[in-house]
Design a protein around this motif. Sequence first.
Motif, PDB file in Angstrom:
ATOM      1  N   ALA A 213      64.053  52.045  12.497  1.00  0.00           N
ATOM      2  CA  ALA A 213      63.812  50.886  13.362  1.00  0.00           C
ATOM      3  C   ALA A 213      65.027  50.692  14.258  1.00  0.00           C
ATOM      4  N   PHE A 214      64.784  50.298  15.492  1.00  0.00           N
ATOM      5  CA  PHE A 214      65.843  50.032  16.460  1.00  0.00           C
ATOM      6  C   PHE A 214      65.680  48.583  16.928  1.00  0.00           C
ATOM      7  N   VAL A 215      66.675  47.761  16.635  1.00  0.00           N
ATOM      8  CA  VAL A 215      66.582  46.323  16.903  1.00  0.00           C
ATOM      9  C   VAL A 215      67.737  45.917  17.807  1.00  0.00           C
ATOM     10  N   SER A 216      67.410  45.224  18.886  1.00  0.00           N
ATOM     11  CA  SER A 216      68.438  44.686  19.787  1.00  0.00           C
ATOM     12  C   SER A 216      68.269  43.177  19.874  1.00  0.00           C
ATOM     13  N   ASN A 217      69.394  42.473  20.037  1.00  0.00           N
ATOM     14  CA  ASN A 217      69.357  41.014  20.034  1.00  0.00           C
ATOM     15  C   ASN A 217      70.396  40.465  20.997  1.00  0.00           C
ATOM     16  N   TRP A 218      70.019  39.355  21.632  1.00  0.00           N
ATOM     17  CA  TRP A 218      70.952  38.645  22.524  1.00  0.00           C
ATOM     18  C   TRP A 218      71.029  37.190  22.097  1.00  0.00           C
ATOM     19  N   HIS A 219      72.254  36.755  21.756  1.00  0.00           N
ATOM     20  CA  HIS A 219      72.527  35.349  21.483  1.00  0.00           C
ATOM     21  C   HIS A 219      73.319  34.791  22.669  1.00  0.00           C
ATOM     22  N   GLY A 220      72.751  33.810  23.335  1.00  0.00           N
ATOM     23  CA  GLY A 220      73.406  33.221  24.491  1.00  0.00           C
ATOM     24  C   GLY A 220      73.623  31.732  24.320  1.00  0.00           C
ATOM     25  N   THR A 221      74.655  31.212  25.000  1.00  0.00           N
ATOM     26  CA  THR A 221      74.984  29.786  24.967  1.00  0.00           C
ATOM     27  C   THR A 221      75.216  29.307  26.392  1.00  0.00           C
ATOM     28  N   PHE A 222      74.579  28.177  26.745  1.00  0.00           N
ATOM     29  CA  PHE A 222      74.651  27.669  28.116  1.00  0.00           C
ATOM     30  C   PHE A 222      74.853  26.156  28.124  1.00  0.00           C
ATOM     31  N   PHE A 223      75.303  25.653  29.275  1.00  0.00           N
ATOM     32  CA  PHE A 223      75.444  24.212  29.512  1.00  0.00           C
ATOM     33  C   PHE A 223      76.279  23.534  28.430  1.00  0.00           C
ATOM     34  N   GLY A 224      77.446  24.132  28.164  1.00  0.00           N
ATOM     35  CA  GLY A 224      78.354  23.532  27.204  1.00  0.00           C
ATOM     36  C   GLY A 224      77.819  23.497  25.786  1.00  0.00           C
ATOM     37  N   GLY A 225      76.949  24.446  25.454  1.00  0.00           N
ATOM     38  CA  GLY A 225      76.409  24.518  24.106  1.00  0.00           C
ATOM     39  C   GLY A 225      75.142  23.731  23.890  1.00  0.00           C
ATOM     40  N   LYS A 226      74.605  23.102  24.945  1.00  0.00           N
ATOM     41  CA  LYS A 226      73.378  22.320  24.786  1.00  0.00           C
ATOM     42  C   LYS A 226      72.135  23.197  24.674  1.00  0.00           C
ATOM     43  N   PHE A 227      72.196  24.398  25.245  1.00  0.00           N
ATOM     44  CA  PHE A 227      71.051  25.302  25.201  1.00  0.00           C
ATOM     45  C   PHE A 227      71.499  26.663  24.691  1.00  0.00           C
ATOM     46  N   GLU A 228      70.760  27.219  23.717  1.00  0.00           N
ATOM     47  CA  GLU A 228      71.096  28.513  23.142  1.00  0.00           C
ATOM     48  C   GLU A 228      69.840  29.384  23.058  1.00  0.00           C
ATOM     49  N   THR A 229      70.068  30.686  23.020  1.00  0.00           N
ATOM     50  CA  THR A 229      68.953  31.635  22.914  1.00  0.00           C
ATOM     51  C   THR A 229      69.189  32.600  21.763  1.00  0.00           C
ATOM     52  N   SER A 230      68.095  33.088  21.195  1.00  0.00           N
ATOM     53  CA  SER A 230      68.117  34.174  20.221  1.00  0.00           C
ATOM     54  C   SER A 230      66.914  35.060  20.535  1.00  0.00           C
ATOM     55  N   TYR A 231      67.112  36.016  21.467  1.00  0.00           N
ATOM     56  CA  TYR A 231      66.042  36.886  21.938  1.00  0.00           C
ATOM     57  C   TYR A 231      66.220  38.273  21.335  1.00  0.00           C
ATOM     58  N   SER A 232      65.109  38.902  20.955  1.00  0.00           N
ATOM     59  CA  SER A 232      65.227  40.238  20.365  1.00  0.00           C
ATOM     60  C   SER A 232      64.026  41.099  20.705  1.00  0.00           C
ATOM     61  N   TYR A 233      64.264  42.405  20.607  1.00  0.00           N
ATOM     62  CA  TYR A 233      63.186  43.398  20.700  1.00  0.00           C
ATOM     63  C   TYR A 233      63.415  44.422  19.607  1.00  0.00           C
ATOM     64  N   GLY A 234      62.354  44.743  18.858  1.00  0.00           N
ATOM     65  CA  GLY A 234      62.457  45.733  17.799  1.00  0.00           C
ATOM     66  C   GLY A 234      61.386  46.802  17.933  1.00  0.00           C
ATOM     67  N   PHE A 235      61.805  48.047  17.789  1.00  0.00           N
ATOM     68  CA  PHE A 235      60.878  49.183  17.791  1.00  0.00           C
ATOM     69  C   PHE A 235      60.951  49.826  16.417  1.00  0.00           C
ATOM     70  N   SER A 243      53.787  53.408  15.774  1.00  0.00           N
ATOM     71  CA  SER A 243      54.945  52.531  15.853  1.00  0.00           C
ATOM     72  C   SER A 243      54.534  51.061  15.832  1.00  0.00           C
ATOM     73  N   MET A 244      55.545  50.205  15.748  1.00  0.00           N
ATOM     74  CA  MET A 244      55.371  48.768  15.863  1.00  0.00           C
ATOM     75  C   MET A 244      56.385  48.252  16.868  1.00  0.00           C
ATOM     76  N   ASN A 245      55.942  47.370  17.767  1.00  0.00           N
ATOM     77  CA  ASN A 245      56.824  46.730  18.736  1.00  0.00           C
ATOM     78  C   ASN A 245      56.818  45.229  18.473  1.00  0.00           C
ATOM     79  N   TYR A 246      58.018  44.652  18.372  1.00  0.00           N
ATOM     80  CA  TYR A 246      58.134  43.242  18.016  1.00  0.00           C
ATOM     81  C   TYR A 246      59.080  42.540  18.988  1.00  0.00           C
ATOM     82  N   ILE A 247      58.616  41.426  19.538  1.00  0.00           N
ATOM     83  CA  ILE A 247      59.415  40.620  20.470  1.00  0.00           C
ATOM     84  C   ILE A 247      59.501  39.203  19.931  1.00  0.00           C
ATOM     85  N   ALA A 248      60.704  38.631  19.917  1.00  0.00           N
ATOM     86  CA  ALA A 248      60.902  37.241  19.532  1.00  0.00           C
ATOM     87  C   ALA A 248      61.803  36.575  20.563  1.00  0.00           C
ATOM     88  N   LEU A 249      61.376  35.434  21.077  1.00  0.00           N
ATOM     89  CA  LEU A 249      62.137  34.668  22.063  1.00  0.00           C
ATOM     90  C   LEU A 249      62.414  33.291  21.473  1.00  0.00           C
TER      91      LEU A 249
END
Length: 394
Positions: A213-235, A243-249
């Motif tokens: 499995a190959f999994v990539s993830n992005w954790h982002g922080t914006f507007f002084g920490g008021k908004f955050e992200t945890s986005y990923s894609y997995g193959f 195969s299986m493809n998985y997306i989480a936003l």
Amino acid sequence: MKTINNIKSRLFCFIVLFIPIIILAQEQGEDPLLYQSIIPMSKQSLLKDVDVIFNTRFSFNSKFENGDYEKSVFSVDQFRLEIRGKIHEKVSFRFRDRYTRAPKIGSQDNINRTTDIAALFIDFTPRTKFSMGKLLADLGGYEFDMNAIYILEYNDILDNSDHNLTGAGISHKLKDSRNTFMFQILDSRTNVLKEQYDNIVPDGTIESKTALAFVSNWHGTFFGGKFETSYSYGFFNEAKNTSMNYIALGNKFKSNKLLLYYDFKYSTEDLDRRGIVRKLVKSDDASKDVVYVENWLRAEYRVQPKVNLVLTLMSHSSYWNSNPDVNACNKLYTSYGLIPTVEYYPFKDLNLKFYLGYIARRYDYSSYAENAYGLEDKNTGRLSFGIIAPILVL
């Protein structure tokens, strides 16, 4: 199996009985030799970099189905022993084992399925970290990222997922410190193909020699920490040409008293990895070409320092695209979840809370699923009262 249980019992007894004796001796200024400490004095300084945590949820549950009362029981919903700490300036470890799951050694990864994490973490640089061992696949979304003791019930995808996988990962935090990227290479499953799918595999399916499995993830922080992200894609490579493809936003917003989470999840699976469709229609062919789509929303509002209100809403839809019936409807069902909860924190200096919540679920099957497979719409409920605490014992 007995050996595994004996090891767990001895580890638990060691933590509960011996470590407090060491700490007590140090605090009272008495000679530790009087207690015959099993940890040499020269090594005891290492304990300052070690945490021992009991992740716990104890509850009393009353269950309902289609409006009818079923039963009431006490339950240990979660008990996960976690030990983590540094063994070197740049090397740390983390171990977490679940005592509320049946033990079974994975035929592929060679480790007990009760073990969530057993890994080493190495700091290549202050912003770049490497990990290896049994890891949490960084699948993104805040329903997944949150400590399991806080989730009274998972939506259908995570409730049917095996996301503790063996492999390696690397993460890098950018100079602005607001963005972190992670990449993992993992075993795509814990067992060989037939065992993973309960010996129900479509004819002609050939096990892959590199089931990774190959999994990539992005954790982002914006507007002084008021908004955050945890986005990923997995193959996930499940079998040859399969195969299986998985997306989480995952999205998180926070203000003074409000925390708001929203996750969107999408999984397309050549083989039915979750097993949801396969269990519904009870057919080998149901193992092929399924799609799952989910929404998950959680709002927390701190009314008072000791009182927190939580509302969770969720939906799930299952599709079977390879149904051999030419008159079939691809969509088999949609489920909905509603979980209102009141939390009370009695102590200012301890992360322990009492909670009272109601977990309401409804399952709406398509007309085709009802006629073809004899499925009927239903609703379930669970009134749950209990205690939630990540107990830091060391």
